[in-house]
Design an enzyme around this catalytic site. Sequence first.
Site, PDB file in Angstrom:
ATOM      1  N   GLY A  17      -8.306  -1.997  -3.365  1.00  0.00           N
ATOM      2  CA  GLY A  17      -7.069  -1.231  -3.430  1.00  0.00           C
ATOM      3  C   GLY A  17      -6.460  -1.167  -2.047  1.00  0.00           C
ATOM      4  O   GLY A  17      -6.012  -2.161  -1.491  1.00  0.00           O
ATOM      5  N   PRO A  41     -12.942  -6.326  -6.319  1.00  0.00           N
ATOM      6  CA  PRO A  41     -11.689  -5.592  -6.514  1.00  0.00           C
ATOM      7  C   PRO A  41     -11.384  -4.740  -5.282  1.00  0.00           C
ATOM      8  O   PRO A  41     -12.287  -4.108  -4.716  1.00  0.00           O
ATOM      9  CB  PRO A  41     -11.975  -4.701  -7.727  1.00  0.00           C
ATOM     10  CG  PRO A  41     -13.248  -5.219  -8.326  1.00  0.00           C
ATOM     11  CD  PRO A  41     -14.007  -5.846  -7.207  1.00  0.00           C
ATOM     12  N   LEU A  68     -19.456  -3.465 -11.669  1.00  0.00           N
ATOM     13  CA  LEU A  68     -19.562  -3.674 -13.108  1.00  0.00           C
ATOM     14  C   LEU A  68     -18.320  -4.290 -13.722  1.00  0.00           C
ATOM     15  O   LEU A  68     -18.365  -4.793 -14.844  1.00  0.00           O
ATOM     16  CB  LEU A  68     -19.860  -2.344 -13.821  1.00  0.00           C
ATOM     17  CG  LEU A  68     -21.118  -1.594 -13.382  1.00  0.00           C
ATOM     18  CD1 LEU A  68     -21.258  -0.294 -14.162  1.00  0.00           C
ATOM     19  CD2 LEU A  68     -22.358  -2.464 -13.559  1.00  0.00           C
ATOM     20  N   GLY A  69     -17.193  -4.225 -13.021  1.00  0.00           N
ATOM     21  CA  GLY A  69     -15.950  -4.743 -13.582  1.00  0.00           C
ATOM     22  C   GLY A  69     -14.751  -4.286 -12.773  1.00  0.00           C
ATOM     23  O   GLY A  69     -14.890  -3.719 -11.686  1.00  0.00           O
ATOM     24  N   ARG A  75      -9.994   8.512  15.755  1.00  0.00           N
ATOM     25  CA  ARG A  75     -11.173   7.651  15.855  1.00  0.00           C
ATOM     26  C   ARG A  75     -10.819   6.316  16.497  1.00  0.00           C
ATOM     27  O   ARG A  75     -11.500   5.831  17.403  1.00  0.00           O
ATOM     28  CB  ARG A  75     -11.766   7.441  14.465  1.00  0.00           C
ATOM     29  CG  ARG A  75     -13.129   6.748  14.399  1.00  0.00           C
ATOM     30  CD  ARG A  75     -13.095   5.233  14.464  1.00  0.00           C
ATOM     31  NE  ARG A  75     -12.215   4.600  13.508  1.00  0.00           N
ATOM     32  CZ  ARG A  75     -12.581   4.196  12.283  1.00  0.00           C
ATOM     33  NH1 ARG A  75     -13.802   4.380  11.866  1.00  0.00           N
ATOM     34  NH2 ARG A  75     -11.703   3.593  11.493  1.00  0.00           N
ATOM     35  N   THR A 124     -15.348   5.350  -6.886  1.00  0.00           N
ATOM     36  CA  THR A 124     -16.197   6.018  -5.885  1.00  0.00           C
ATOM     37  C   THR A 124     -16.483   7.480  -6.217  1.00  0.00           C
ATOM     38  O   THR A 124     -17.120   8.169  -5.432  1.00  0.00           O
ATOM     39  CB  THR A 124     -15.527   5.961  -4.501  1.00  0.00           C
ATOM     40  OG1 THR A 124     -14.221   6.542  -4.578  1.00  0.00           O
ATOM     41  CG2 THR A 124     -15.412   4.540  -3.999  1.00  0.00           C
ATOM     42  N   TYR A 157      -5.046   9.711   0.703  1.00  0.00           N
ATOM     43  CA  TYR A 157      -4.210   9.500  -0.484  1.00  0.00           C
ATOM     44  C   TYR A 157      -2.979   8.641  -0.218  1.00  0.00           C
ATOM     45  O   TYR A 157      -2.364   8.122  -1.155  1.00  0.00           O
ATOM     46  CB  TYR A 157      -3.852  10.845  -1.117  1.00  0.00           C
ATOM     47  CG  TYR A 157      -2.493  11.402  -0.782  1.00  0.00           C
ATOM     48  CD1 TYR A 157      -1.561  11.628  -1.795  1.00  0.00           C
ATOM     49  CD2 TYR A 157      -2.123  11.731   0.520  1.00  0.00           C
ATOM     50  CE1 TYR A 157      -0.305  12.149  -1.511  1.00  0.00           C
ATOM     51  CE2 TYR A 157      -0.887  12.250   0.802  1.00  0.00           C
ATOM     52  CZ  TYR A 157       0.030  12.455  -0.217  1.00  0.00           C
ATOM     53  OH  TYR A 157       1.273  12.965   0.058  1.00  0.00           O
ATOM     54  N   ILE A 165     -11.383  -1.961 -12.867  1.00  0.00           N
ATOM     55  CA  ILE A 165     -10.632  -0.888 -13.513  1.00  0.00           C
ATOM     56  C   ILE A 165      -9.156  -1.256 -13.491  1.00  0.00           C
ATOM     57  O   ILE A 165      -8.596  -1.553 -12.427  1.00  0.00           O
ATOM     58  CB  ILE A 165     -10.861   0.446 -12.779  1.00  0.00           C
ATOM     59  CG1 ILE A 165     -12.346   0.823 -12.822  1.00  0.00           C
ATOM     60  CG2 ILE A 165     -10.007   1.560 -13.388  1.00  0.00           C
ATOM     61  CD1 ILE A 165     -12.747   1.868 -11.808  1.00  0.00           C
ATOM     62  N   TYR A 201     -18.686  18.295   6.032  1.00  0.00           N
ATOM     63  CA  TYR A 201     -18.308  17.115   6.815  1.00  0.00           C
ATOM     64  C   TYR A 201     -18.864  17.281   8.220  1.00  0.00           C
ATOM     65  O   TYR A 201     -18.721  18.339   8.833  1.00  0.00           O
ATOM     66  CB  TYR A 201     -16.792  17.037   6.932  1.00  0.00           C
ATOM     67  CG  TYR A 201     -16.106  15.940   6.173  1.00  0.00           C
ATOM     68  CD1 TYR A 201     -16.003  14.665   6.714  1.00  0.00           C
ATOM     69  CD2 TYR A 201     -15.516  16.193   4.941  1.00  0.00           C
ATOM     70  CE1 TYR A 201     -15.329  13.663   6.037  1.00  0.00           C
ATOM     71  CE2 TYR A 201     -14.837  15.203   4.254  1.00  0.00           C
ATOM     72  CZ  TYR A 201     -14.741  13.930   4.809  1.00  0.00           C
ATOM     73  OH  TYR A 201     -14.078  12.949   4.139  1.00  0.00           O
TER      74      TYR A 201
END
Length: 613
Positions: free
Chosen positions: A182, A180, A317-318, A460, A262, A251, A320, A522
């Site tokens: 995004g 999966p 696991l699957g 970066r 995550t 975002y 969402i 960070y």
Amino acid sequence: MVVSPEEVVTGGNLAPLGNGFPRQITPSIPIRRQDVIRWDGWGYKDSRFELVGREDSLRFSGKRYPIAGGAWLNGFKSWVEEYFGVKASERAPEARMPVEFPDPVRSEGFLRGLEDRGVRHSEDGMDRLMRSHGQTLEDIERVRGSSYAKIPDVVVWPSGHDQVVEVVRLAQEFEVAIIPVGGNSSVSEAVTTPNIVGRTIVSLDMTQMNRLLWLNVDNMTACFEAGVTGQDIERELAKEGLTLGHEPDSYEFSTLGGWIATRASGMKKNTYGNIEDLVVRIKMVTGVGVLEKQILAPRVSCGPDLNHVIFGSEGTLGVITEAVIKVRSLPEVRRYGSLVFRDFDTGVGFLREIAAKRLQPASIRLMDNMQFQLGQHLQPDGTWFNNIVKSVTKTYLSTIRRFKLDSVAVVTLMFEGTSEEVKAHEKKIYEVASTHGAINGGSKGGEKGYTMTFVIAYIRDFAMEFNIMAESFETSLPWDKCLTLCRNVKSRVTEDCLQRGITRLMIACRVTQVYDDGCCVYFYLAYKHPEHLGDTNPVQLFKAVEDRARDEILASGGTLSHHHGVGKVRSRWYSQSVSTTGVTVLQAVKRALDPKNTFAAGNLVGEEPKCKM
């Protein structure tokens, strides 16, 4: 007021009725994402650091960020050239978009099944490549050098939960692996295509599943499909005067499902909470059925919370598909601020007192001196000193207050609430700050420090073009470990680099999240890969240095990750972090929910669990 009509619960399934729901949202990430998003790095195609003209003047292109808009950044260019010993004229040529791709491993039965069910899919090479990687240095090196061992064999865009169920059934029938994805913003190689031999690998692109399914203003809850990005959630909720308030650095591209997978955290978690605090219910399609709590309530005592089986599962696991989230009214006021401290240690002491008194504003972050200096060099040409201290002059800082400019540290603040709440909060914060000898740096510096976060990844990628390797990594830790850990990691990295002949390096840190009992830190590491190392792979060398830094973080009392997750990059430390018993429990859950190892991302435990095929 109930914006959506009454929610009807039948057999444990929530069903919204009419009144404009489900509401389709135009996705920020299109199906042909290569038309909008860079294929060879972070972010939008129209946003980047670019050198212009014979003099190689530097600016940030596009209009999406405050730093953009045509302002020249030659002060930053000069600093990079001097600090790292590079020249703008030595910039590497731009990577060419590939035209040849690995042949897909085709499962004819699976593809026929997709056709029969009307599921949109593509075997186009560029579509596959765009979804083959995240945003680690190694990811970018592979894609720029066309050295990827594996990319997905087919990209599938489900239209809703029911199609995901059908795709998973087909994958199990034909022994196809599903990854999966995004917005592919992962920095842990969680979405990087595993090199599985002999199986068709599907990149299940969830970004077109982004509808607002229902909204209940009485309960202040909303249900979104999991592929919706953060910016689209906020844009849609703002139409109703509402917000989720979850604002990670990524975002613009990261999705609701990715946040859950995550265990993500946002910059305003002090007011709104981390993702596990914001999600009420999750729907996930597994290899044995749909996993979902059957009730909506603020709290239940019904055994272990199965939401927390899904949080942090990283696609193993699957899939969402939907989530019910808490929403709030948009704040009446948003105000920024900044504070200048004598040094980093003093700033940490201030944050610790703020936490002890439960005074955290929506966002409060402490930058060390190196981060502060970097921010100042990123100011547009023509400014005299910096916006972070507003009207405070260099003379006042160094002569009257006797602050050393090479040791000062800066806290940026962001307040949200009613006008009265913000005024009262500011008053308390600045009173505490004064006891630590801080100077009020003003609102402009605070706002610039907050929004600058969104362009760090672009820096970066710009640095890579000069053979400057740069990356960030984070941890969380108790307060009493903070200063020691920061010193130890900086010392360890510096020593390791010097032993390798790396002398042009920068190691900086900032405290980004403040809790009652600890904080998130960070680290930002950048160095010029030395020429004397010849054919040594710069990215692999950097990874070795970063791995040593991670060893030091764990030895000094830090965690494996605060919010980036584990993925494949940090999987070798996973057992150390959760114990061998913890790994055994996770593998047992994996076998129970995914007995055919359909979700073979290879995250967390490092290699594919030996599930029965």
